[in-house]
Scaffold this motif. Structure first.
Motif, PDB file in Angstrom:
ATOM      1  N   GLU A 220      -2.758  -9.334 -39.863  1.00 50.76           N
ATOM      2  CA  GLU A 220      -3.567 -10.676 -40.254  1.00 50.76           C
ATOM      3  C   GLU A 220      -4.391 -11.339 -41.169  1.00 50.76           C
ATOM      4  O   GLU A 220      -4.390 -12.994 -41.182  1.00 50.76           O
ATOM      5  CB  GLU A 220      -5.634  -9.537 -39.326  1.00 50.76           C
ATOM      6  CG  GLU A 220      -5.600  -9.327 -37.855  1.00 50.76           C
ATOM      7  CD  GLU A 220      -4.193  -7.982 -37.970  1.00 50.76           C
ATOM      8  OE1 GLU A 220      -4.728  -7.256 -39.058  1.00 50.76           O
ATOM      9  OE2 GLU A 220      -3.810  -7.846 -37.004  1.00 50.76           O
ATOM     10  N   VAL A 221      -3.914 -10.656 -42.580  1.00 49.63           N
ATOM     11  CA  VAL A 221      -4.051 -11.573 -43.511  1.00 49.63           C
ATOM     12  C   VAL A 221      -3.226 -11.962 -43.529  1.00 49.63           C
ATOM     13  O   VAL A 221      -3.171 -13.527 -44.124  1.00 49.63           O
ATOM     14  CB  VAL A 221      -4.640 -10.678 -44.735  1.00 49.63           C
ATOM     15  CG1 VAL A 221      -5.209 -11.221 -46.573  1.00 49.63           C
ATOM     16  CG2 VAL A 221      -6.162 -10.030 -44.529  1.00 49.63           C
ATOM     17  N   GLU A 222      -1.891 -12.135 -43.833  1.00 53.19           N
ATOM     18  CA  GLU A 222      -0.734 -12.880 -44.054  1.00 53.19           C
ATOM     19  C   GLU A 222      -1.004 -14.043 -42.846  1.00 53.19           C
ATOM     20  O   GLU A 222      -0.558 -15.175 -44.072  1.00 53.19           O
ATOM     21  CB  GLU A 222       0.629 -11.256 -43.513  1.00 53.19           C
ATOM     22  CG  GLU A 222       1.098 -10.447 -44.490  1.00 53.19           C
ATOM     23  CD  GLU A 222       1.948  -9.433 -44.220  1.00 53.19           C
ATOM     24  OE1 GLU A 222       3.113 -10.651 -43.483  1.00 53.19           O
ATOM     25  OE2 GLU A 222       2.762  -7.919 -43.749  1.00 53.19           O
ATOM     26  N   ALA A 223      -1.178 -13.072 -41.387  1.00 53.22           N
ATOM     27  CA  ALA A 223      -1.297 -14.265 -40.235  1.00 53.22           C
ATOM     28  C   ALA A 223      -1.934 -15.596 -41.293  1.00 53.22           C
ATOM     29  O   ALA A 223      -1.683 -17.032 -40.816  1.00 53.22           O
ATOM     30  CB  ALA A 223      -1.603 -13.887 -39.271  1.00 53.22           C
ATOM     31  N   GLU A 224      -3.397 -15.561 -41.745  1.00 55.98           N
ATOM     32  CA  GLU A 224      -4.305 -16.417 -41.851  1.00 55.98           C
ATOM     33  C   GLU A 224      -3.381 -17.530 -43.472  1.00 55.98           C
ATOM     34  O   GLU A 224      -3.722 -18.365 -43.252  1.00 55.98           O
ATOM     35  CB  GLU A 224      -6.047 -15.288 -42.126  1.00 55.98           C
ATOM     36  CG  GLU A 224      -6.463 -16.986 -42.747  1.00 55.98           C
ATOM     37  CD  GLU A 224      -7.448 -16.136 -43.635  1.00 55.98           C
ATOM     38  OE1 GLU A 224      -8.191 -16.337 -44.474  1.00 55.98           O
ATOM     39  OE2 GLU A 224      -8.422 -14.921 -43.217  1.00 55.98           O
ATOM     40  N   LEU A 225      -2.906 -16.548 -44.061  1.00 60.04           N
ATOM     41  CA  LEU A 225      -2.315 -17.592 -45.493  1.00 60.04           C
ATOM     42  C   LEU A 225      -1.474 -18.039 -45.468  1.00 60.04           C
ATOM     43  O   LEU A 225      -0.929 -19.157 -46.019  1.00 60.04           O
ATOM     44  CB  LEU A 225      -2.114 -16.548 -46.412  1.00 60.04           C
ATOM     45  CG  LEU A 225      -3.584 -15.284 -47.442  1.00 60.04           C
ATOM     46  CD1 LEU A 225      -2.902 -14.234 -48.195  1.00 60.04           C
ATOM     47  CD2 LEU A 225      -4.375 -16.115 -48.253  1.00 60.04           C
ATOM     48  N   THR A 226      -0.633 -17.595 -44.312  1.00 57.25           N
ATOM     49  CA  THR A 226       0.570 -18.293 -43.925  1.00 57.25           C
ATOM     50  C   THR A 226       0.139 -19.599 -42.944  1.00 57.25           C
ATOM     51  O   THR A 226       0.475 -20.399 -43.065  1.00 57.25           O
ATOM     52  CB  THR A 226       1.949 -17.662 -42.984  1.00 57.25           C
ATOM     53  OG1 THR A 226       1.549 -15.994 -43.791  1.00 57.25           O
ATOM     54  CG2 THR A 226       2.909 -18.147 -42.812  1.00 57.25           C
ATOM     55  N   PHE A 227      -1.526 -19.153 -42.157  1.00 59.36           N
ATOM     56  CA  PHE A 227      -1.611 -20.661 -41.465  1.00 59.36           C
ATOM     57  C   PHE A 227      -2.154 -21.715 -42.195  1.00 59.36           C
ATOM     58  O   PHE A 227      -2.077 -22.760 -42.711  1.00 59.36           O
ATOM     59  CB  PHE A 227      -2.506 -20.001 -40.399  1.00 59.36           C
ATOM     60  CG  PHE A 227      -3.196 -21.309 -39.597  1.00 59.36           C
ATOM     61  CD1 PHE A 227      -3.049 -21.691 -38.423  1.00 59.36           C
ATOM     62  CD2 PHE A 227      -4.580 -22.059 -40.172  1.00 59.36           C
ATOM     63  CE1 PHE A 227      -2.928 -22.266 -37.925  1.00 59.36           C
ATOM     64  CE2 PHE A 227      -4.296 -22.955 -39.039  1.00 59.36           C
ATOM     65  CZ  PHE A 227      -4.347 -22.873 -38.475  1.00 59.36           C
ATOM     66  N   LEU A 228      -2.385 -21.251 -43.061  1.00 59.95           N
ATOM     67  CA  LEU A 228      -2.871 -22.307 -44.544  1.00 59.95           C
ATOM     68  C   LEU A 228      -1.522 -23.010 -44.753  1.00 59.95           C
ATOM     69  O   LEU A 228      -2.356 -24.065 -45.063  1.00 59.95           O
ATOM     70  CB  LEU A 228      -4.529 -21.458 -45.624  1.00 59.95           C
ATOM     71  CG  LEU A 228      -4.144 -22.202 -46.599  1.00 59.95           C
ATOM     72  CD1 LEU A 228      -5.303 -22.976 -46.379  1.00 59.95           C
ATOM     73  CD2 LEU A 228      -4.354 -21.271 -48.040  1.00 59.95           C
ATOM     74  N   ALA A 229      -0.502 -22.201 -45.211  1.00 63.11           N
ATOM     75  CA  ALA A 229       0.168 -22.617 -45.790  1.00 63.11           C
ATOM     76  C   ALA A 229       0.991 -23.766 -45.156  1.00 63.11           C
ATOM     77  O   ALA A 229       1.044 -25.253 -45.689  1.00 63.11           O
ATOM     78  CB  ALA A 229       0.713 -21.555 -46.260  1.00 63.11           C
ATOM     79  N   ALA A 230       1.439 -23.433 -43.656  1.00 64.52           N
ATOM     80  CA  ALA A 230       1.373 -24.423 -42.142  1.00 64.52           C
ATOM     81  C   ALA A 230       0.554 -25.875 -42.166  1.00 64.52           C
ATOM     82  O   ALA A 230       1.452 -26.486 -42.339  1.00 64.52           O
ATOM     83  CB  ALA A 230       1.353 -23.485 -41.342  1.00 64.52           C
TER      84      ALA A 230
END
Length: 348
Positions: A109-119
């Motif tokens: 879930e942290v991976e998803a949050e950080l990747t969302f920020l990048a996107a």
């Protein structure tokens, strides 16, 4: 100011050095070492000692290279390949003791949050309500949000490597029956998440990860040599044709197709099935392929929220935190405005 990020994934250990003095991380050097850890995991995702030896050596080499580029200690993190290993504690301990690098274990879930920020930063506010899809080797991350960080983020055990081992082991190419079983499994796993994304009705759907980039190239997107600013999209219709194309070929012949690398040829069919089934269930006709992903998300959090404060708030696991964390169980919850934690809790 320079920052280094070290990403331990299913296939490679990758170091990225970037200038972070401004608001955007500008890469100045990258290096990778292909370990293909996922190809060597034992039953139960246990990492054998010889592979841990190779991982320690790769991390130590990356640490030394980072120092040559002016980065004393990179922010090192591991994804599902280490997170799901029963001998995770041994891996973290050896990397810390022998390579001198604390290796953080990122919950999905942290991976998803950080990747969302990048996107979000790459696409800008014009993208509106944004959905993110990211297929890794061990997990599949989905996120949705209207702001800088997602309102909803979750990781599912639908990584391309994981599914290839579970459904296609010993079959190359797999039988139509095994392919149907995989589709059914993916539909079952995605049912509730897909309903949530349909309800949110995102204006833009962004995909990241090497798997999506390769599938996009197979579906006609511009090659990497055209540069990161070249628009790249992929339609569900084209992806459906790509699934049929991949299913008819053994891995060695898939590697001859446009965009499909030899390292990911074996898992490309499973990844394509996850991608196509997801788009179908969520009612997505077209996705935008984003060149920024998890590593850029880590750098952006460091730039925007301070070099270390943000990850301390997550309580990310390293060798130093492992005993206390083990007593609490798997790393699943994090301060994502409550919504990701609620999603995970609802599954239990």
């Amino acid at each position: 100011m320079r920052m280094g990020v070290l990403d331990v994934g299913s296939n490679t250990v990758r170091l990225v050095i970037a200038e972070t003095s401004g608001a955007v991380p500008l890469p100045v050097h990258t290096a990778k070492r292909r370990l293909r850890l996922s190809a060597h995991v034992e039953r139960g995702l246990h990492l054998p000692p010889e592979q841990v030896d190779r991982l320690v050596e790769a991390v130590a080499d990356a640490r030394d290279e980072g120092r040559r580029w002016g980065v004393e200690q990179p922010f090192a993190f591991a994804t599902a390949i280490v997170r799901d290993a029963p001998n995770r504690a041994e891996v973290l301990g050896r990397v810390a003791a022998e390579a001198g690098v604390p290796l953080h274990v990122l919950p999905g879930e942290v991976e998803a949050e950080l990747t969302f920020l990048a996107a979000r930063r790459w696409m800008g506010w014009r993208a509106g309500p944004l959905a993110l899809l990211d297929i890794g080797g061990g997990s599949f991350e989905v996120a949705f949000g209207r702001s800088r960080l997602p309102d909803f983020a979750i990781a599912l055990p639908l990584g391309a490597n994981r599914l290839t081992r579970e459904f296609f082991r010993g079959q190359d190419p797999p039988s139509p029956q095994r392919t149907r079983l995989l589709r059914r499994h993916v539909r079952h796993q995605l049912r509730d998440v897909a309903a949530r994304i349909r309800w949110e009705a995102p204006r833009t759907v962004v995909v990241t990860s090497r798997m999506f980039q390769q599938l996009g190239r197979l579906c006609g997107a511009a090659p990497g040599r055209s540069g990161p600013f070249t628009p790249r999209t992929m339609t569900r219709i084209d992806l459906g044709r790509a699934v049929d194309r991949l299913a008819a070929l053994p891995a060695a012949e898939r590697a001859l197709l446009p965009g499909i690398s030899l390292a990911r040829a074996g898992q490309s069919l499973a990844g394509a099935i996850v991608a196509h089934t997801t788009m179908k269930l969520m009612g997505i006709d077209e996705v935008t392929i984003c060149p920024w992903a998890l590593r850029e998300g880590v750098m952006l959090r460091c730039i925007e929220d301070g070099s270390s404060d943000w990850w301390d708030a997550y309580g990310l696991e390293t060798q130093e935190t492992r005993p206390a964390q083990a007593a609490r169980g798997p790393l699943l919850l994090h301060p994502l405005r409550g919504t990701a934690a609620e999603a995970v809790g609802a599954e239990r």
